[in-house]
Design an enzyme around this catalytic site. Structure first.
Site, short mmCIF file in Angstrom:
data_model
loop_
_atom_site.label_atom_id
_atom_site.label_comp_id
_atom_site.label_asym_id
_atom_site.label_seq_id
_atom_site.Cartn_x
_atom_site.Cartn_y
_atom_site.Cartn_z
N GLU A 148 0.84 -1.19 0.00
CA GLU A 148 0.00 0.00 0.00
C GLU A 148 0.88 1.24 0.00
OE1 GLU A 148 -2.34 -0.83 3.52
OE2 GLU A 148 -0.93 0.19 4.81
N HIS B 260 -4.33 4.06 8.91
CA HIS B 260 -3.30 3.77 9.90
C HIS B 260 -1.99 4.45 9.57
CE1 HIS B 260 -2.11 0.53 7.22
NE2 HIS B 260 -3.33 0.09 7.25
#
Lengths: 381, 299
Positions: free
Chosen positions: B216, B254
């Site tokens: 990611e 996050h």
């Protein structure tokens, strides 16, 4: 959480890093009072979290109360790249002999702390990195060892900081490192770090970004949260405990897990749509969470369709489905929902949705992420 | 074979008496994992549905011979729990705790490297690890993992994102492709185990014939992995990177997932992996299809 300059300076002051005498002001009268207390000449600085304040006319020198009045009046309410100035910082103007740069961050690749120190401050460090990379000292620090006074002095020497400023810079490095570690910063940056004609070294600006995970051990961060600039949707989402980021598109997104939520944005984009938001409802995906998520999405006037993308791992499909049915009973939605429900007990979940008596104009179920994205994007057009 | 954990791995759960620890610990045991003990200070001598609880990791290790620990304690206590496990002789630590301050992670990681070089930490903030049919430590739902087949080919999975780890498992299960081991390394700034650590193990594991990698935005772990792949990985790979459309400067859920200063973009990561010979899909399903083609070629 990014701090405004004035908050960064207040944070620095907690760790004995020398900053200019000054105060924050939200009105012209307060600005004058701050200037009187700081002593003329003063600098009136727009407090916005965006670069290029100076060029936009957001930083002005004032020699007396009238000038403060004029400049503060102009700067308060000014629009700088879409950021409206709500506060100014008024500080005693410093005489500057030289400008340096210093920052601490975590180098994720090296898994160590990183000091960047340069004798060429006052400009964008990224620019220096491109035009004159040798002018930046990069020093990795083992978090277990920390930064000693001797190592800080050596760094100042290695960065070719002039001898008269080396000790002052080294002292500030030790304090800034303490602020970075004990203050739980993601970034602690001083640019410019100045040398005054008097020989003192001093932080003229402050850029501080705090690690939200360390919130529990910093009660003093409460005041910073009050000034955080969130849009109305983000504010509502925060109150409801959701991970939400507002975007400009027309397809509202709800997904479980940050990675899947990001992936959902990507897929919507790939089939020609635009996402209105990022929203991760986490692993639970129960009725309360789902209702909260739908509430937030519903408050966004741009949303034309809603794409719920749930992968059941431990969360079972039928629980998710029940949650959605219950939430739809509580929230009066303006936009239709397309859902993709997959993973553990997805079949049972889809059955529940099918038999809930919700008309297809309000809720359609699609078997894959791609098909669901296509349907949601078609509805949003 | 599998990587890091198998049917012989004995696991303790630090935090077994807590809500999450009990739920996942019992699920792991029900899957067939050898969950031999729990550790909660002050609750030694009790048990959780037959699993004995000890006051310290040292006592649990002495009594059971465990070599792995599943750490599921709150962020404030996680660093101490990890170091306690390492000090007591545990060599494989899985920490699922979300929300540990980055400064704590950095200090804990570097303490492990210095004082306990043989200890591997997986996580924090990760879903855990599953070697299907053998051992499941963490929060992965075992039923979505396809068992490896004796004659292969089987696929290893390594992922930075929680739900996308499950998605990857599911893509393979739907296609009937066996999984040797699936490792969720977690998306925090200082992960104990990197893509490269897993790729090295998968490359050496005779039961793994191909590898899926899920990355990611943020950081440079995928770019570093691409360099490693170019030089060291001969097994075929497919990959997916989440966050192509993520705006710069916004943390996506996050701590790890953020594009800042033009670095850490999905496109840069995809290009780096493609250049290393990895087949990169535009979404998880495409990465699954690409893997299905790879596997068909291996059969």
């Amino acid at each position: 959480m990014d701090l405004f300059e004035y908050q960064g300076k207040q944070y620095f002051a907690r760790y004995d890093i020398p900053v200019s005498k000054g105060d924050v002001a939200v009105t012209v009268d307060q600005a004058v009072a701050a200037a009187e207390a700081a002593g003329y000449p003063v600098v009136v600085k727009a407090q916005v979290q965006v670069g290029g304040r100076g060029k936009a006319g957001g930083i002005k020198l004032a020699n007396n109360a009238d000038e403060v009045r004029t400049h503060a009046g102009n700067i308060l309410g000014m629009d700088i790249k879409g950021h409206v100035v709500k506060r100014v910082w008024v500080e005693n103007a410093s005489d500057i002999d030289e400008e340096y740069y210093a920052s601490f961050t975590l180098d994720r690749a090296a898994k160590k702390h990183l000091l960047m120190l340069s004798r060429e401050g006052g400009v964008e460090i990224e620019e220096v990195a491109v035009t004159n990379p040798d002018a930046i000292l990069m020093l990795h620090i083992d978090p277990v060892d920390g930064l000693s006074a001797a190592a800080a002095k050596k760094a100042a020497i290695d960065a070719k900081i002039p001898e008269k400023a080396q000790q002052g810079v080294a002292d500030i490095l030790v304090k800034l490192y303490r602020c970075f570690v004990e203050g739980d910063c993601d970034l602690a940056e001083i640019n410019p770090l100045i040398l005054k004609p008097t020989g003192e070294v001093h932080a003229l600006d402050a850029k501080v970004s705090l690690d939200a995970n360390a919130d529990f051990r910093h009660p003093e961060w409460e005041e910073f949260k009050a000034t955080e600039e969130l849009d109305a949707r983000e504010q509502l989402a925060r109150e409801k405990g959701l991970q939400y980021i507002g975007l400009d598109g027309t397809v509202g997104i709800i997904a479980n897990g940050a990675g899947l939520a990001m992936s959902t944005l990507d897929v919507v984009n790939q089939v020609g749509g635009t996402a209105a938001n990022f929203l991760d409802i986490g692993g639970g995906a129960n009725a309360d969470l789902m209702a909260s998520a739908l509430d937030v999405i519903n408050s966004d006037q741009n949303v034309k369709s809603i794409f719920i993308n749930i992968f059941g791992g431990i969360t079972r499909g039928e629980e998710v489905a029940k949650g959605i049915v219950e939430a739809m009973g509580r929230v009066d939605l303006r936009a239709p929902i397309v859902i993709r429900l997959d993973g553990t007990n997805a079949e049972e979940g889809r059955e529940i949705l099918k038999n809930a008596g919700i008309p297809e104009s309000k809720l359609t179920s699609k078997p894959t992420m791609l098909e669901a994205a296509e349907a949601a994007v078609a509805l949003a057009k | 074979m599998a990587i890091f954990v198998d049917q012989n791995t004995k696991v303790i759960v630090q935090g077994l008496t807590g809500g999450q620890g009990k739920y996942h610990g019992l699920r792991n045991k029900a899957y067939g994992t050898q969950v031999v003990a729990g550790v909660t200070p002050g609750k030694g001598g009790t048990d959780v549905e037959g699993i004995p609880v000890y006051n310290s990791v040292a006592e649990a290790v002495a009594a059971t011979g465990a070599t792995a620990s599943f750490v599921t304690v709150p962020p404030k206590a996680a660093s101490a729990a990890i170091l306690e496990a390492a000090g007591a002789g545990i060599t494989f630590i899985v920490c699922i705790t979300e929300g540990i301050p980055a400064q704590d992670e950095a200090r804990t990681y570097n303490t492990l490297v210095r004082d306990f070089p043989k200890v591997r930490l997986l996580g924090p903030n990760c879903p855990g690890i599953i070697s299907p049919g053998k051992c499941n430590i963490g929060i992965t739902a075992g039923e979505i993992a396809e068992l490896p087949s004796a004659k292969g080919p089987n696929v290893g999975i390594v992922s930075r994102s929680g739900t996308l780890t499950y998605q990857a498992l599911y893509e393979l299960k739907q296609r009937g492709i066996g999984v040797s081991t699936c490792v969720g390394i977690g998306g925090d700034p200082v992960p104990g185990t990197s893509f490269i650590d897993c790729l090295r193990e998968f490359q050496a594991d005779p039961e793994t014939h191909a590898i899926i990698m899920i990355g990611e935005i943020g950081g440079s772990a995928e770019e570093e992995a691409a360099e490693f792949i170019k030089a060291n990985v001969t097994k075929p790979m497919s990959a997916y990177i989440a966050g192509v459309t993520a705006p710069a400067g916004k943390k996506m859920g996050h701590a790890g997932a953020i594009v800042s200063g033009g670095k850490g973009t999905a496109q840069g990561k995809m290009d780096a992996l493609s250049a290393a010979g990895v087949k990169v899909g535009n979404n998880p399903t495409e990465a699954g299809s690409l893997m299905a083609e790879i596997v068909a070629g291996l059969r």
